[in-house]
Design a protein around this motif. Structure first.
Motif, PDB file in Angstrom:
ATOM      1  N   ALA A   1     -30.764  41.983   6.797  1.00  0.00           N
ATOM      2  CA  ALA A   1     -32.196  42.166   6.750  1.00  0.00           C
ATOM      3  C   ALA A   1     -32.560  43.558   7.224  1.00  0.00           C
ATOM      4  O   ALA A   1     -33.435  44.211   6.741  1.00  0.00           O
ATOM      5  CB  ALA A   1     -32.889  41.256   7.609  1.00  0.00           C
ATOM      6  N   ALA A   2     -31.874  43.888   8.379  1.00  0.00           N
ATOM      7  CA  ALA A   2     -32.321  45.337   9.111  1.00  0.00           C
ATOM      8  C   ALA A   2     -31.628  46.563   8.118  1.00  0.00           C
ATOM      9  O   ALA A   2     -32.462  47.282   7.884  1.00  0.00           O
ATOM     10  CB  ALA A   2     -31.380  45.602  10.388  1.00  0.00           C
ATOM     11  N   GLY A   3     -30.721  46.343   7.280  1.00  0.00           N
ATOM     12  CA  GLY A   3     -30.316  47.377   6.434  1.00  0.00           C
ATOM     13  C   GLY A   3     -31.180  47.489   5.143  1.00  0.00           C
ATOM     14  O   GLY A   3     -31.470  48.493   4.655  1.00  0.00           O
ATOM     15  N   LEU A   4     -31.615  46.176   4.858  1.00  0.00           N
ATOM     16  CA  LEU A   4     -32.640  46.309   3.714  1.00  0.00           C
ATOM     17  C   LEU A   4     -34.025  47.029   4.145  1.00  0.00           C
ATOM     18  O   LEU A   4     -34.602  47.953   3.252  1.00  0.00           O
ATOM     19  CB  LEU A   4     -33.140  44.845   3.174  1.00  0.00           C
ATOM     20  N   LEU A   5     -34.354  46.817   5.184  1.00  0.00           N
ATOM     21  CA  LEU A   5     -35.492  47.420   5.857  1.00  0.00           C
ATOM     22  C   LEU A   5     -35.280  49.100   5.835  1.00  0.00           C
ATOM     23  O   LEU A   5     -36.082  49.851   5.449  1.00  0.00           O
ATOM     24  CB  LEU A   5     -36.084  46.923   7.221  1.00  0.00           C
ATOM     25  N   VAL A   6     -33.974  49.351   6.428  1.00  0.00           N
ATOM     26  CA  VAL A   6     -33.792  50.814   6.517  1.00  0.00           C
ATOM     27  C   VAL A   6     -33.880  51.284   5.176  1.00  0.00           C
ATOM     28  O   VAL A   6     -34.264  52.637   5.000  1.00  0.00           O
ATOM     29  CB  VAL A   6     -32.490  51.073   7.336  1.00  0.00           C
ATOM     30  N   ALA A   7     -33.356  50.858   4.323  1.00  0.00           N
ATOM     31  CA  ALA A   7     -33.098  51.352   2.869  1.00  0.00           C
ATOM     32  C   ALA A   7     -34.469  51.435   2.169  1.00  0.00           C
ATOM     33  O   ALA A   7     -34.876  52.574   1.578  1.00  0.00           O
ATOM     34  CB  ALA A   7     -32.501  50.348   1.952  1.00  0.00           C
ATOM     35  N   LEU A   8     -35.474  50.477   2.384  1.00  0.00           N
ATOM     36  CA  LEU A   8     -36.482  50.799   1.761  1.00  0.00           C
ATOM     37  C   LEU A   8     -37.473  51.443   2.380  1.00  0.00           C
ATOM     38  O   LEU A   8     -38.290  52.216   1.884  1.00  0.00           O
ATOM     39  CB  LEU A   8     -37.311  48.917   2.008  1.00  0.00           C
ATOM     40  N   THR A   9     -37.382  51.889   3.874  1.00  0.00           N
ATOM     41  CA  THR A   9     -38.069  52.917   4.586  1.00  0.00           C
ATOM     42  C   THR A   9     -37.678  54.295   4.031  1.00  0.00           C
ATOM     43  O   THR A   9     -38.497  54.975   4.180  1.00  0.00           O
ATOM     44  CB  THR A   9     -37.536  52.877   6.060  1.00  0.00           C
ATOM     45  N   VAL A  10     -36.460  54.438   3.760  1.00  0.00           N
ATOM     46  CA  VAL A  10     -35.767  55.788   3.253  1.00  0.00           C
ATOM     47  C   VAL A  10     -36.564  56.069   1.598  1.00  0.00           C
ATOM     48  O   VAL A  10     -37.129  57.202   1.479  1.00  0.00           O
ATOM     49  CB  VAL A  10     -34.400  55.674   3.066  1.00  0.00           C
ATOM     50  N   GLY A  11     -36.625  54.847   1.116  1.00  0.00           N
ATOM     51  CA  GLY A  11     -37.109  54.998  -0.312  1.00  0.00           C
ATOM     52  C   GLY A  11     -38.712  55.337  -0.302  1.00  0.00           C
ATOM     53  O   GLY A  11     -39.088  56.060  -0.954  1.00  0.00           O
ATOM     54  N   VAL A  12     -39.257  54.795   0.740  1.00  0.00           N
ATOM     55  CA  VAL A  12     -40.848  54.910   0.805  1.00  0.00           C
ATOM     56  C   VAL A  12     -40.910  56.483   1.259  1.00  0.00           C
ATOM     57  O   VAL A  12     -41.911  57.117   1.131  1.00  0.00           O
ATOM     58  CB  VAL A  12     -41.430  53.929   1.823  1.00  0.00           C
ATOM     59  N   PHE A  13     -40.207  56.741   2.284  1.00  0.00           N
ATOM     60  CA  PHE A  13     -40.195  58.283   2.795  1.00  0.00           C
ATOM     61  C   PHE A  13     -40.115  59.318   1.626  1.00  0.00           C
ATOM     62  O   PHE A  13     -41.031  60.214   1.630  1.00  0.00           O
ATOM     63  CB  PHE A  13     -39.520  58.471   3.848  1.00  0.00           C
ATOM     64  N   PHE A  14     -39.179  59.183   0.807  1.00  0.00           N
ATOM     65  CA  PHE A  14     -39.017  60.276  -0.158  1.00  0.00           C
ATOM     66  C   PHE A  14     -39.654  60.044  -1.542  1.00  0.00           C
ATOM     67  O   PHE A  14     -40.120  60.979  -2.030  1.00  0.00           O
ATOM     68  CB  PHE A  14     -37.426  60.165  -0.490  1.00  0.00           C
TER      69      PHE A  14
ATOM     70  N   SER B   1     -44.721  53.384   5.618  1.00  0.00           N
ATOM     71  CA  SER B   1     -45.402  53.071   4.774  1.00  0.00           C
ATOM     72  C   SER B   1     -47.218  53.315   5.060  1.00  0.00           C
ATOM     73  O   SER B   1     -47.861  53.817   4.125  1.00  0.00           O
ATOM     74  CB  SER B   1     -45.483  51.537   4.771  1.00  0.00           C
ATOM     75  N   VAL B   2     -47.534  53.170   6.256  1.00  0.00           N
ATOM     76  CA  VAL B   2     -48.937  53.570   6.499  1.00  0.00           C
ATOM     77  C   VAL B   2     -49.204  54.827   6.543  1.00  0.00           C
ATOM     78  O   VAL B   2     -50.287  55.473   6.122  1.00  0.00           O
ATOM     79  CB  VAL B   2     -49.271  52.965   8.007  1.00  0.00           C
ATOM     80  N   VAL B   3     -48.253  56.053   6.916  1.00  0.00           N
ATOM     81  CA  VAL B   3     -48.483  57.317   6.867  1.00  0.00           C
ATOM     82  C   VAL B   3     -48.551  57.766   5.745  1.00  0.00           C
ATOM     83  O   VAL B   3     -49.413  58.430   5.100  1.00  0.00           O
ATOM     84  CB  VAL B   3     -47.487  57.879   7.753  1.00  0.00           C
ATOM     85  N   SER B   4     -47.685  57.038   4.705  1.00  0.00           N
ATOM     86  CA  SER B   4     -47.550  57.577   3.333  1.00  0.00           C
ATOM     87  C   SER B   4     -48.649  57.295   2.482  1.00  0.00           C
ATOM     88  O   SER B   4     -49.133  58.042   1.654  1.00  0.00           O
ATOM     89  CB  SER B   4     -46.345  57.134   2.661  1.00  0.00           C
TER      90      SER B   4
END
Length: 416
Positions: free
Chosen positions: A314-327, A381-384
């Motif tokens: 679950a933590a890995g999924l969140l990290v991958a999603l965070t990277v995707g939202v950032f870029f 997500s909020v900042v984006s």
């Protein structure tokens, strides 16, 4: 023919337990008979009688005042002055003794007492394997002085000094002739052990003509160290044979790398044989007469692989999603709503309730990682979203110019 007794009511040894309050103590004599725990002073009297018999067997006289001091060290329990040890500053010891004895001890007298205390500690140092000799009343009798019995008489500093001097001299004479498997060795090793543990004794009725079984249980708090390591000191040679089992009742907790070690060292305990070892159980059976009296059971506790895998996935999924939202930030609110799914999964894992506080403690690292990944995703997500919204509003209010068009400025003509 006179009748013969079938049972006897005696004071019976149950176990060697650490000094301090007992938690959830349960004693049961033979055939379910009631067992009455002896007072700490009565246990200390029997321990002192055993030590006195050893000293008498080697031909060393023990004066009454020294026996009184030995009784005080054996009956000592921690008071409100828990921070006071034999190595504490003189003013702290002076306040402690003044409160316990009811008399003020001059500094010059206290200095002499401390010298006798240091001599006694030096004699017992090699027999103390606890790693905490400063808190031992048998190694430092000066902290047990308030427990001396003066029979209601006025406390005399000369009597106390005589007791400390005699105690230090007795231990020095025993130490000078002590070698392994001698009575002197037994005296010093028993005295050092009594400084951290005492023999739990109870009065119960036992049969005289047949074997019997006694039961004893208590709860001991275990401190979970870094990386989930735990340890517990266990007596492994107080009977003909000893069977010790380390197990966990929480199915989400696994036992890793269990070992039986010599106390306060990394050496394996001698004479202990592991009979069963699994992720839930570690059993040791010892019967050899030549074995260590006490051992430290040490193991690493971890949550099960299934739970750890779920949390880290679950933590890995969140990290991958965070990277995707950032870029590649989403451009619509509906796209941001897609984040709700993974966050709901993380929230359900975080809200999962363990069956014990031990399981919750062991999950602190994985829970912290998952919480950090969830917070990072929400922040990004909020900042984006805010950044995209501000830029979208700014672009919608900007003037639009057709390609190839020119602009001209008409200045007003003044009247007149």
């Amino acid at each position: 023919m006179p009748p013969t007794a079938e049972n006897a009511f005696i004071a019976l040894y149950f176990a060697s337990v650490p000094r301090g309050a007992l938690l959830d103590l349960d004693l049961e004599g033979p055939d379910g008979a009631v067992a009455h725990l002896l007072k700490r002073e009565e246990i200390a009297a029997r321990e002192e009688a055993y030590l006195f018999s050893l000293a008498s067997d080697v031909g060393l006289p023990v004066s009454l005042v020294v026996r009184n001091l030995i009784m005080a060290t054996l009956a000592y329990t921690k008071t409100t002055h828990e921070s006071v040890t034999a190595t504490a500053p003189l003013e702290n010891l002076a306040d402690y003794l003044a409160d316990g004895l009811g008399v003020v001890v001059p500094e010059v007298t206290l200095t002499r007492w401390r010298n006798f205390d240091d001599r006694a500690s030096a004699s017992l140092r090699s027999f103390d394997d606890s790693g905490d000799a400063d808190s031992s009343p048998t190694a430092h009798p000066i902290i047990a002085l308030p427990f001396m019995d003066f029979g209601g008489a006025v406390v005399e500093l000369e009597v106390i000094e005589s007791a400390l001097r005699g105690y230090a001299e007795l231990l020095e004479r025993l130490r000078s002739s002590a070698s392994e498997s001698t009575l002197e060795w037994d005296f010093l090793s028993s005295l050092a052990d009594y400084g951290h543990n005492y023999d739990l004794m109870a009065a119960t009725e036992v049969p005289l003509d047949r074997p019997f079984v006694i039961k004893y249980s208590e709860r001991r708090d275990i401190k979970v160290e870094r990386y989930g390591y735990v340890s517990q000191d266990i007596v492994t040679s107080d009977a003909g044979s000893n069977h010790v089992v380390l197990f966990t009742t929480d199915p989400s907790v696994e036992i890793r790398n269990p070992k039986a070690l010599v106390p306060n060292s990394t050496e394996k305990a001698f004479g202990l044989f592991g009979t069963r070892s699994s992720t839930q159980t570690f059993a040791v059976y010892a019967h050899d007469q030549d074995r260590d009296y006490r051992a430290t059971f040490r193991a690493q506790l971890k949550t099960s692989r299934r739970i750890r895998g779920t949390v880290y996935a679950a933590a890995g999924l969140l990290v991958a999603l965070t990277v995707g939202v950032f870029f590649q930030p989403p451009h619509t609110v509906s796209n941001f709503a897609l984040i709700v799914g993974p966050t709901s999964l993380a929230a359900s894992v975080l809200l999962f309730r363990e069956q014990s506080t031990l399981g919750s403690t062991l999950r602190r690292l994985s829970t912290g990682i998952l919480t950090g990944a969830l917070v990072a995703l929400l922040v990004v997500s909020v900042v984006s979203y805010v950044w995209f919204t501000v830029n979208d509003v700014a672009s919608s209010h900007a003037p639009v110019t057709a390609p190839g068009a020119t602009t001209s400025t008409v200045e007003p003509t003044p009247r007149g």
